[in-house]
Design a protein around this motif. Sequence first.
Motif, short mmCIF file in Angstrom:
data_model
loop_
_atom_site.label_atom_id
_atom_site.label_comp_id
_atom_site.label_asym_id
_atom_site.label_seq_id
_atom_site.Cartn_x
_atom_site.Cartn_y
_atom_site.Cartn_z
N GLY A 256 -5.55 31.01 -59.82
CA GLY A 256 -4.56 30.83 -60.88
C GLY A 256 -3.10 30.90 -60.50
N ASP A 257 -2.24 30.58 -61.48
CA ASP A 257 -0.80 30.49 -61.27
C ASP A 257 -0.46 29.56 -60.10
OD1 ASP A 257 -0.48 32.17 -63.41
OD2 ASP A 257 0.33 33.86 -62.29
N LEU A 258 -1.18 28.46 -60.04
CA LEU A 258 -0.93 27.46 -59.00
C LEU A 258 0.42 26.80 -59.21
CD1 LEU A 258 -1.95 25.79 -56.61
CD2 LEU A 258 -3.33 24.46 -58.19
N PHE A 259 0.78 26.60 -60.48
CA PHE A 259 2.11 26.05 -60.79
C PHE A 259 2.68 26.74 -62.02
CE2 PHE A 259 -1.26 23.22 -62.41
CZ PHE A 259 -1.04 23.30 -63.77
N ALA B 185 -12.76 37.08 -56.25
CA ALA B 185 -11.52 36.48 -55.74
C ALA B 185 -10.48 36.51 -56.85
CB ALA B 185 -11.77 35.04 -55.29
N LEU B 186 -9.41 37.26 -56.63
CA LEU B 186 -8.49 37.58 -57.72
C LEU B 186 -7.09 37.02 -57.53
CD1 LEU B 186 -9.59 41.30 -57.96
CD2 LEU B 186 -9.92 39.58 -59.77
N GLY B 187 -6.45 36.76 -58.66
CA GLY B 187 -5.04 36.39 -58.67
C GLY B 187 -4.33 37.16 -59.75
N HIS B 188 -3.01 37.21 -59.67
CA HIS B 188 -2.07 37.77 -60.66
C HIS B 188 -1.14 38.80 -60.02
CE1 HIS B 188 -0.21 38.44 -64.46
NE2 HIS B 188 -0.62 39.68 -64.59
N LEU B 189 -1.70 39.70 -59.22
CA LEU B 189 -0.88 40.72 -58.60
C LEU B 189 -0.03 40.07 -57.50
CD1 LEU B 189 -1.02 43.74 -59.29
CD2 LEU B 189 -2.35 44.07 -57.22
N HIS B 190 1.23 40.47 -57.38
CA HIS B 190 2.12 39.84 -56.41
C HIS B 190 2.12 40.52 -55.05
CE1 HIS B 190 4.58 37.46 -59.62
NE2 HIS B 190 3.35 37.03 -59.46
N ARG B 191 0.99 41.07 -54.68
CA ARG B 191 0.86 41.65 -53.35
C ARG B 191 -0.61 41.67 -52.96
NH1 ARG B 191 -0.62 47.30 -54.07
NH2 ARG B 191 -0.56 47.72 -56.29
N PHE B 192 -0.84 41.81 -51.67
CA PHE B 192 -2.20 41.91 -51.13
C PHE B 192 -2.81 43.25 -51.54
CE2 PHE B 192 -4.54 43.22 -47.09
CZ PHE B 192 -5.72 42.57 -47.46
N LEU B 193 -3.98 43.21 -52.13
CA LEU B 193 -4.67 44.45 -52.51
C LEU B 193 -6.18 44.22 -52.43
CD1 LEU B 193 -4.42 47.38 -53.81
CD2 LEU B 193 -4.89 46.25 -55.97
N VAL B 194 -6.86 45.13 -51.72
CA VAL B 194 -8.31 45.03 -51.61
C VAL B 194 -8.96 46.04 -52.55
CG1 VAL B 194 -10.28 45.35 -50.04
CG2 VAL B 194 -8.20 44.28 -49.20
N LEU B 195 -9.98 45.59 -53.28
CA LEU B 195 -10.78 46.51 -54.09
C LEU B 195 -12.05 46.81 -53.31
CD1 LEU B 195 -10.58 44.76 -57.61
CD2 LEU B 195 -8.94 46.32 -56.56
N ALA C 137 -10.48 41.07 -53.84
CA ALA C 137 -9.12 41.21 -53.33
C ALA C 137 -8.15 40.25 -54.01
CB ALA C 137 -9.08 40.98 -51.82
N TYR C 138 -6.89 40.69 -54.02
CA TYR C 138 -5.76 39.85 -54.39
C TYR C 138 -5.01 39.50 -53.10
CZ TYR C 138 -5.99 41.84 -59.18
OH TYR C 138 -6.37 42.24 -60.44
N PRO C 139 -4.75 38.22 -52.83
CA PRO C 139 -3.94 37.90 -51.64
C PRO C 139 -2.44 38.04 -51.89
CG PRO C 139 -4.78 35.88 -52.66
CD PRO C 139 -5.28 37.03 -53.50
N GLY C 140 -2.01 38.01 -53.18
CA GLY C 140 -0.59 37.86 -53.48
C GLY C 140 -0.22 36.40 -53.28
N PRO C 141 0.93 35.97 -53.80
CA PRO C 141 1.31 34.56 -53.64
C PRO C 141 1.53 34.22 -52.16
CG PRO C 141 2.62 35.60 -55.37
CD PRO C 141 1.87 36.70 -54.67
N PRO C 142 1.20 32.98 -51.74
CA PRO C 142 1.42 32.59 -50.34
C PRO C 142 2.90 32.68 -49.94
CG PRO C 142 -0.02 31.02 -51.43
CD PRO C 142 0.50 31.94 -52.50
N GLU C 143 3.78 32.29 -50.84
CA GLU C 143 5.21 32.34 -50.54
C GLU C 143 5.83 33.44 -51.41
OE1 GLU C 143 6.67 30.08 -48.29
OE2 GLU C 143 8.51 31.25 -48.43
N SER C 144 6.74 34.21 -50.85
CA SER C 144 7.41 35.25 -51.63
C SER C 144 8.23 34.60 -52.74
CB SER C 144 8.30 36.09 -50.73
OG SER C 144 8.82 37.19 -51.44
N HIS D 36 1.58 39.81 -48.32
CA HIS D 36 0.98 38.78 -49.16
C HIS D 36 0.68 37.58 -48.29
CE1 HIS D 36 4.65 36.30 -49.12
NE2 HIS D 36 5.25 37.47 -48.97
N GLY D 37 -0.12 36.65 -48.80
CA GLY D 37 -0.45 35.45 -48.02
C GLY D 37 -1.67 34.76 -48.59
N VAL D 38 -2.52 34.26 -47.69
CA VAL D 38 -3.80 33.72 -48.14
C VAL D 38 -4.89 34.51 -47.42
CG1 VAL D 38 -2.99 31.40 -48.71
CG2 VAL D 38 -3.73 31.89 -46.38
N LEU D 39 -6.07 34.55 -48.04
CA LEU D 39 -7.17 35.32 -47.46
C LEU D 39 -8.23 34.39 -46.89
CD1 LEU D 39 -7.49 38.07 -50.18
CD2 LEU D 39 -6.92 38.44 -47.77
#
Length: 311
Positions: free
Chosen positions: A47-50, A179-189, A199-206, A216-219
Amino acid sequence: MHLDRPFTGQGLTPERRSLRREEVFSSLDRALRIAGERGARFVLVAGDLFEARHVRERTLARLAEALDATGLPVLIAPGNHDALVAGSPYLVRPWPRNVHVFGPDPTPLRLDNVTIWGAGLVSGRDRRERLQGFQAPRDGTRHLFLLHGSASGGGEATTRRVAPFSPADVRDARLSYLALGHLHRFLVLSRRDGDVVGAYPGPPESISFSMANANHGVLWGTMGATGAVQLELIAVGHRRHRSLVLDVTAATDPDAVADLILQRVPADEAARDLYRITLVGRAPAEAADRQEIERALLDRFFAVRIRSLAR
Ligand SMILES: [Mn+2]
């Protein structure tokens, strides 16, 4: 991803603002290239692709082309910024055949021995709990779930929570991975035994100062024979947001404050990253003149915002 995010209020000139939009897109290209090179079986976009309010048709056309070019199955669960509202680009424009966009309710998509579930948000404030009562069937496949949602204990403000879920929801869902989105940082559950459950990867670009100094990045995920998931966070961003606090006591004018900042910030990071610098301490009001300091730093910084708490 937040494609076509406006990037206002970040100390960027208009030219650099459009460069940032380009870099956000380019970080997507980097991620898709890595997926191709490493032989990924599928790509998950939580999510939040655009930014639906700002996204331009030419960005969407380019996005569709980039996703098509991967040839890999691309699964998307819409988030709060690209929700499945009436007129959503997900609903009204054509997408390549390898792209699958999940609807509002949890629905499975089977790819060989893996079943991927997903559910998309239907508004910016969709708080419906998609994992409550969800349980993957025992059908001999591994089950994954793609969701733009808020883990309880994720540390975000209550008003920003979407599609929330609890540790009990996750425990009862019988998933190999969330596979999660929304949080703006990398976080593993993790589960109690320490195994990764999501996990949340956080957005690829800050994208904002809320991500300052965060990972943050991609997983890249791999699944072993037992279903255990291994994750690797790969940085694909071009620039970072950075915030720092600087004591400017004894500085008598804006140039002296600018000198203190230049001593503190490495030149290569100043030229590349986006900075928010908070001035503290005791200094005369004219020394802490925000605009004068920003002007003095213009040549050395890609973007800099000064705020003063100095008295
Ligand atoms: Mn979001």
